[in-house]
Scaffold this motif. Structure first.
Motif, PDB file in Angstrom:
ATOM      1  N   ALA A 187      35.677  44.992  28.887  1.00 32.73           N
ATOM      2  CA  ALA A 187      36.619  45.576  29.852  1.00 32.73           C
ATOM      3  C   ALA A 187      37.522  44.490  30.422  1.00 32.73           C
ATOM      4  O   ALA A 187      37.038  43.461  30.889  1.00 32.73           O
ATOM      5  CB  ALA A 187      35.866  46.261  30.981  1.00 32.73           C
ATOM      6  N   HIS A 188      38.835  44.731  30.340  1.00 31.09           N
ATOM      7  CA  HIS A 188      39.827  43.808  30.876  1.00 31.09           C
ATOM      8  C   HIS A 188      40.511  44.438  32.083  1.00 31.09           C
ATOM      9  O   HIS A 188      40.878  45.610  32.058  1.00 31.09           O
ATOM     10  CB  HIS A 188      40.891  43.491  29.821  1.00 31.09           C
ATOM     11  CG  HIS A 188      40.452  42.559  28.749  1.00 31.09           C
ATOM     12  ND1 HIS A 188      40.506  41.187  28.889  1.00 31.09           N
ATOM     13  CD2 HIS A 188      39.930  42.789  27.519  1.00 31.09           C
ATOM     14  CE1 HIS A 188      40.053  40.615  27.782  1.00 31.09           C
ATOM     15  NE2 HIS A 188      39.694  41.570  26.936  1.00 31.09           N
ATOM     16  N   TYR A 189      40.713  43.641  33.104  1.00 28.98           N
ATOM     17  CA  TYR A 189      41.456  44.072  34.281  1.00 28.98           C
ATOM     18  C   TYR A 189      42.567  43.060  34.529  1.00 28.98           C
ATOM     19  O   TYR A 189      42.357  41.852  34.381  1.00 28.98           O
ATOM     20  CB  TYR A 189      40.534  44.177  35.502  1.00 28.98           C
ATOM     21  CG  TYR A 189      39.368  45.104  35.267  1.00 28.98           C
ATOM     22  CD1 TYR A 189      38.131  44.608  34.899  1.00 28.98           C
ATOM     23  CD2 TYR A 189      39.526  46.481  35.394  1.00 28.98           C
ATOM     24  CE1 TYR A 189      37.060  45.465  34.657  1.00 28.98           C
ATOM     25  CE2 TYR A 189      38.462  47.348  35.151  1.00 28.98           C
ATOM     26  CZ  TYR A 189      37.245  46.829  34.774  1.00 28.98           C
ATOM     27  OH  TYR A 189      36.185  47.675  34.536  1.00 28.98           O
ATOM     28  N   TRP A 190      43.755  43.581  34.914  1.00 23.85           N
ATOM     29  CA  TRP A 190      44.930  42.727  35.032  1.00 23.85           C
ATOM     30  C   TRP A 190      45.579  42.858  36.402  1.00 23.85           C
ATOM     31  O   TRP A 190      45.605  43.932  36.995  1.00 23.85           O
ATOM     32  CB  TRP A 190      45.974  43.123  33.989  1.00 23.85           C
ATOM     33  CG  TRP A 190      45.523  42.904  32.580  1.00 23.85           C
ATOM     34  CD1 TRP A 190      44.883  43.794  31.764  1.00 23.85           C
ATOM     35  CD2 TRP A 190      45.667  41.698  31.816  1.00 23.85           C
ATOM     36  NE1 TRP A 190      44.620  43.215  30.541  1.00 23.85           N
ATOM     37  CE2 TRP A 190      45.099  41.932  30.543  1.00 23.85           C
ATOM     38  CE3 TRP A 190      46.229  40.447  32.073  1.00 23.85           C
ATOM     39  CZ2 TRP A 190      45.071  40.970  29.532  1.00 23.85           C
ATOM     40  CZ3 TRP A 190      46.205  39.487  31.077  1.00 23.85           C
ATOM     41  CH2 TRP A 190      45.629  39.749  29.822  1.00 23.85           C
ATOM     42  N   GLY A 191      46.171  41.741  36.837  1.00 23.19           N
ATOM     43  CA  GLY A 191      47.035  41.789  37.999  1.00 23.19           C
ATOM     44  C   GLY A 191      48.447  42.132  37.567  1.00 23.19           C
ATOM     45  O   GLY A 191      48.722  42.322  36.379  1.00 23.19           O
ATOM     46  N   GLN A 192      49.350  42.186  38.549  1.00 25.12           N
ATOM     47  CA  GLN A 192      50.722  42.612  38.250  1.00 25.12           C
ATOM     48  C   GLN A 192      51.584  41.459  37.740  1.00 25.12           C
ATOM     49  O   GLN A 192      52.655  41.688  37.180  1.00 25.12           O
ATOM     50  CB  GLN A 192      51.372  43.213  39.505  1.00 25.12           C
ATOM     51  CG  GLN A 192      51.936  42.203  40.507  1.00 25.12           C
ATOM     52  CD  GLN A 192      50.864  41.467  41.286  1.00 25.12           C
ATOM     53  OE1 GLN A 192      49.675  41.780  41.209  1.00 25.12           O
ATOM     54  NE2 GLN A 192      51.276  40.472  42.060  1.00 25.12           N
ATOM     55  N   GLY A 193      51.107  40.242  37.912  1.00 23.77           N
ATOM     56  CA  GLY A 193      51.836  39.080  37.438  1.00 23.77           C
ATOM     57  C   GLY A 193      52.706  38.449  38.512  1.00 23.77           C
ATOM     58  O   GLY A 193      53.136  39.110  39.466  1.00 23.77           O
ATOM     59  N   THR A 194      52.959  37.155  38.342  1.00 27.03           N
ATOM     60  CA  THR A 194      53.829  36.420  39.253  1.00 27.03           C
ATOM     61  C   THR A 194      54.724  35.498  38.422  1.00 27.03           C
ATOM     62  O   THR A 194      54.264  34.858  37.475  1.00 27.03           O
ATOM     63  CB  THR A 194      53.012  35.632  40.297  1.00 27.03           C
ATOM     64  OG1 THR A 194      53.884  35.024  41.249  1.00 27.03           O
ATOM     65  CG2 THR A 194      52.144  34.551  39.655  1.00 27.03           C
TER      66      THR A 194
END
Length: 114
Positions: free
Chosen positions: A101-108
């Motif tokens: 399972a991968h979880y991601w942030g929105q990025g910067t």
């Protein structure tokens, strides 16, 4: 599930430094945490990762310049970036991985330019 929020990106001159932070909504102690980046027209690449036990690995292009660390008390992962180069310009995203399972942030966005 875990929600991830990155911060710390911005514009920096070549040779400068930035610290990215990734704050998680819950305990990250069981997760392998990573920082990925994607530049325009390029594939996303894994920049640095840190296991639940603290083992780190880096893409060759950032070895000796970037340091990933984790604070399991604050549920936060950091990416210290030194000696930044224009080719480091990209959107940097935080990732949490556990058993497929991968979880991601929105990025910067990180932009290295004079």
């Amino acid at each position: 599930q875990v929600q991830l929020v990155e911060s710390g990106g911005g514009l920096v001159q070549p040779g400068g430094s930035l610290i990215l932070s990734c704050a998680a909504s819950r305990s990250i102690s069981i997760y392998r945490m990573g920082w990925y980046r994607q530049a325009p027209g390029k594939q996303r690449e894994l920049v640095a990762a840190i296991s639940d036990g603290g083992t780190t690995n880096y893409v060759d292009s950032v070895k000796g310049r970037f340091t990933i660390s984790r604070d399991n008390i604050k549920n936060t992962v950091y990416l210290q970036m030194n000696s930044l180069k224009p080719e480091d310009t990209a959107v940097y995203s935080c990732n949490a991985y556990f058993f497929g399972a991968h979880y991601w942030g929105q990025g910067t966005q990180v932009t290295v330019s004079s």
